[in-house]
Design a protein around this motif. Structure first.
Motif, mmCIF file in Angstrom:
data_model
loop_
_atom_site.group_PDB
_atom_site.id
_atom_site.type_symbol
_atom_site.label_atom_id
_atom_site.label_comp_id
_atom_site.label_asym_id
_atom_site.label_seq_id
_atom_site.Cartn_x
_atom_site.Cartn_y
_atom_site.Cartn_z
ATOM 1 N N LEU A 97 0.813 -1.214 0.000
ATOM 2 C CA LEU A 97 0.000 0.000 0.000
ATOM 3 C C LEU A 97 0.845 1.263 0.000
ATOM 4 O O LEU A 97 0.315 2.358 0.153
ATOM 5 C CB LEU A 97 -0.925 0.001 1.222
ATOM 6 C CG LEU A 97 -1.849 -1.217 1.363
ATOM 7 C CD1 LEU A 97 -2.606 -1.147 2.668
ATOM 8 C CD2 LEU A 97 -2.782 -1.306 0.179
ATOM 9 N N SER A 98 2.136 1.102 -0.175
ATOM 10 C CA SER A 98 3.045 2.242 -0.138
ATOM 11 C C SER A 98 2.821 3.148 -1.346
ATOM 12 O O SER A 98 2.413 2.701 -2.422
ATOM 13 C CB SER A 98 4.489 1.745 -0.125
ATOM 14 O OG SER A 98 5.379 2.827 -0.192
ATOM 15 N N ALA A 99 3.143 4.422 -1.172
ATOM 16 C CA ALA A 99 3.038 5.368 -2.279
ATOM 17 C C ALA A 99 4.218 5.222 -3.237
ATOM 18 O O ALA A 99 4.140 5.613 -4.398
ATOM 19 C CB ALA A 99 2.972 6.798 -1.747
ATOM 20 N N ASN A 100 5.289 4.628 -2.786
ATOM 21 C CA ASN A 100 6.481 4.451 -3.595
ATOM 22 C C ASN A 100 6.318 3.208 -4.474
ATOM 23 O O ASN A 100 6.018 2.122 -3.998
ATOM 24 C CB ASN A 100 7.704 4.312 -2.685
ATOM 25 C CG ASN A 100 9.004 4.356 -3.442
ATOM 26 O OD1 ASN A 100 9.026 4.373 -4.668
ATOM 27 N ND2 ASN A 100 10.093 4.368 -2.707
ATOM 28 N N VAL A 101 6.548 3.370 -5.757
ATOM 29 C CA VAL A 101 6.390 2.267 -6.705
ATOM 30 C C VAL A 101 7.391 1.162 -6.418
ATOM 31 O O VAL A 101 7.069 -0.039 -6.505
ATOM 32 C CB VAL A 101 6.545 2.785 -8.159
ATOM 33 C CG1 VAL A 101 6.523 1.641 -9.152
ATOM 34 C CG2 VAL A 101 5.465 3.784 -8.481
ATOM 35 N N LYS A 102 8.603 1.508 -6.041
ATOM 36 C CA LYS A 102 9.634 0.499 -5.768
ATOM 37 C C LYS A 102 9.246 -0.369 -4.572
ATOM 38 O O LYS A 102 9.489 -1.577 -4.573
ATOM 39 C CB LYS A 102 10.981 1.170 -5.524
ATOM 40 C CG LYS A 102 11.564 1.804 -6.776
ATOM 41 C CD LYS A 102 12.913 2.411 -6.501
ATOM 42 C CE LYS A 102 13.468 3.046 -7.777
ATOM 43 N NZ LYS A 102 14.775 3.638 -7.547
ATOM 44 N N ASP A 103 8.630 0.235 -3.579
ATOM 45 C CA ASP A 103 8.168 -0.543 -2.419
ATOM 46 C C ASP A 103 7.064 -1.519 -2.819
ATOM 47 O O ASP A 103 7.048 -2.666 -2.393
ATOM 48 C CB ASP A 103 7.659 0.383 -1.309
ATOM 49 C CG ASP A 103 8.782 1.091 -0.577
ATOM 50 O OD1 ASP A 103 9.947 0.673 -0.737
ATOM 51 O OD2 ASP A 103 8.478 2.056 0.144
ATOM 52 N N ARG A 104 6.144 -1.062 -3.651
ATOM 53 C CA ARG A 104 5.056 -1.939 -4.088
ATOM 54 C C ARG A 104 5.581 -3.095 -4.930
ATOM 55 O O ARG A 104 5.137 -4.230 -4.787
ATOM 56 C CB ARG A 104 4.015 -1.136 -4.865
ATOM 57 C CG ARG A 104 3.238 -0.162 -4.005
ATOM 58 C CD ARG A 104 1.997 0.349 -4.712
ATOM 59 N NE ARG A 104 2.236 0.862 -6.037
ATOM 60 C CZ ARG A 104 2.314 2.157 -6.366
ATOM 61 N NH1 ARG A 104 2.167 3.078 -5.426
ATOM 62 N NH2 ARG A 104 2.514 2.533 -7.609
ATOM 63 N N MET A 105 6.561 -2.817 -5.802
ATOM 64 C CA MET A 105 7.138 -3.880 -6.624
ATOM 65 C C MET A 105 7.924 -4.871 -5.761
ATOM 66 O O MET A 105 7.873 -6.081 -5.981
ATOM 67 C CB MET A 105 8.038 -3.282 -7.715
ATOM 68 C CG MET A 105 7.264 -2.587 -8.810
ATOM 69 S SD MET A 105 6.044 -3.646 -9.613
ATOM 70 C CE MET A 105 7.086 -4.835 -10.397
ATOM 71 N N ALA A 106 8.640 -4.354 -4.757
ATOM 72 C CA ALA A 106 9.378 -5.244 -3.848
ATOM 73 C C ALA A 106 8.416 -6.111 -3.046
ATOM 74 O O ALA A 106 8.675 -7.302 -2.820
ATOM 75 C CB ALA A 106 10.271 -4.416 -2.925
ATOM 76 N N ALA A 107 7.293 -5.534 -2.637
ATOM 77 C CA ALA A 107 6.295 -6.300 -1.904
ATOM 78 C C ALA A 107 5.696 -7.385 -2.795
ATOM 79 O O ALA A 107 5.481 -8.522 -2.355
ATOM 80 C CB ALA A 107 5.201 -5.372 -1.383
ATOM 81 N N ARG A 108 5.451 -7.065 -4.056
ATOM 82 C CA ARG A 108 4.907 -8.052 -4.984
ATOM 83 C C ARG A 108 5.909 -9.178 -5.205
ATOM 84 O O ARG A 108 5.541 -10.361 -5.203
ATOM 85 C CB ARG A 108 4.564 -7.392 -6.315
ATOM 86 C CG ARG A 108 3.936 -8.369 -7.293
ATOM 87 C CD ARG A 108 3.553 -7.681 -8.599
ATOM 88 N NE ARG A 108 2.872 -8.604 -9.485
ATOM 89 C CZ ARG A 108 3.475 -9.531 -10.225
ATOM 90 N NH1 ARG A 108 4.783 -9.665 -10.178
ATOM 91 N NH2 ARG A 108 2.777 -10.322 -11.012
ATOM 92 N N LYS A 109 7.165 -8.839 -5.379
ATOM 93 C CA LYS A 109 8.198 -9.868 -5.566
ATOM 94 C C LYS A 109 8.289 -10.771 -4.338
ATOM 95 O O LYS A 109 8.454 -11.987 -4.454
ATOM 96 C CB LYS A 109 9.555 -9.225 -5.844
ATOM 97 C CG LYS A 109 9.666 -8.642 -7.231
ATOM 98 C CD LYS A 109 11.026 -8.004 -7.455
ATOM 99 C CE LYS A 109 11.070 -7.330 -8.820
ATOM 100 N NZ LYS A 109 12.360 -6.670 -9.044
ATOM 101 N N ALA A 110 8.163 -10.170 -3.161
ATOM 102 C CA ALA A 110 8.207 -10.966 -1.925
ATOM 103 C C ALA A 110 7.006 -11.902 -1.847
ATOM 104 O O ALA A 110 7.138 -13.066 -1.449
ATOM 105 C CB ALA A 110 8.252 -10.049 -0.710
ATOM 106 N N ARG A 111 5.821 -11.424 -2.236
ATOM 107 C CA ARG A 111 4.630 -12.274 -2.218
ATOM 108 C C ARG A 111 4.738 -13.412 -3.227
ATOM 109 O O ARG A 111 4.383 -14.553 -2.931
ATOM 110 C CB ARG A 111 3.376 -11.445 -2.498
ATOM 111 C CG ARG A 111 2.936 -10.555 -1.367
ATOM 112 C CD ARG A 111 1.519 -10.027 -1.575
ATOM 113 N NE ARG A 111 1.274 -9.491 -2.891
ATOM 114 C CZ ARG A 111 1.502 -8.223 -3.274
ATOM 115 N NH1 ARG A 111 2.016 -7.365 -2.417
ATOM 116 N NH2 ARG A 111 1.217 -7.825 -4.502
#
Length: 104
Positions: free
Chosen positions: A80-94
């Motif tokens: 839910l982060s506003a930063n795109v890199k955080d969202r992509m890292a979260a997706r990769k982790a999932r």
């Protein structure tokens, strides 16, 4: 250190502290805890100290375990982060977690 060994260490330390407290209270009041008349009362106090130290050690270790788990979860970025890199890292982790789960 594993959870069981940490719990055992806490329980032993708490039990020793409580037995020392019981013996010092007996000495302070001028009572011999090893006298045949009072031995069973003091033994009951030691058994109570054993139970309390075990329950206290389990309680403290659970609190520490939850804090460690919360700290590990906080390190992963939020989806839910506003930063795109955080969202992509979260997706990769999932995705990695799903693949790992699927592999088992």
């Amino acid at each position: 250190m594993s959870r069981k060994s940490r719990t055992a260490l806490y329980a032993v330390l708490a039990f020793v502290l409580m037995v020392l407290l019981i013996l010092s209270m007996a000495w302070y009041n001028g009572v011999n805890p090893f006298h045949p008349r009072t031995r069973m009362y003091w033994l009951a106090a030691v058994v109570a100290a054993l139970y309390i130290s075990l329950r206290g050690a389990i309680f403290v270790e659970r609190i520490q375990y939850r804090r460690e788990r919360k700290a590990e979860e906080a390190e992963t970025p939020s989806r839910l982060s506003a930063n795109v890199k955080d969202r992509m890292a979260a997706r990769k982790a999932r995705v990695a977690a799903a693949r790992k789960k699927e592999g088992k």
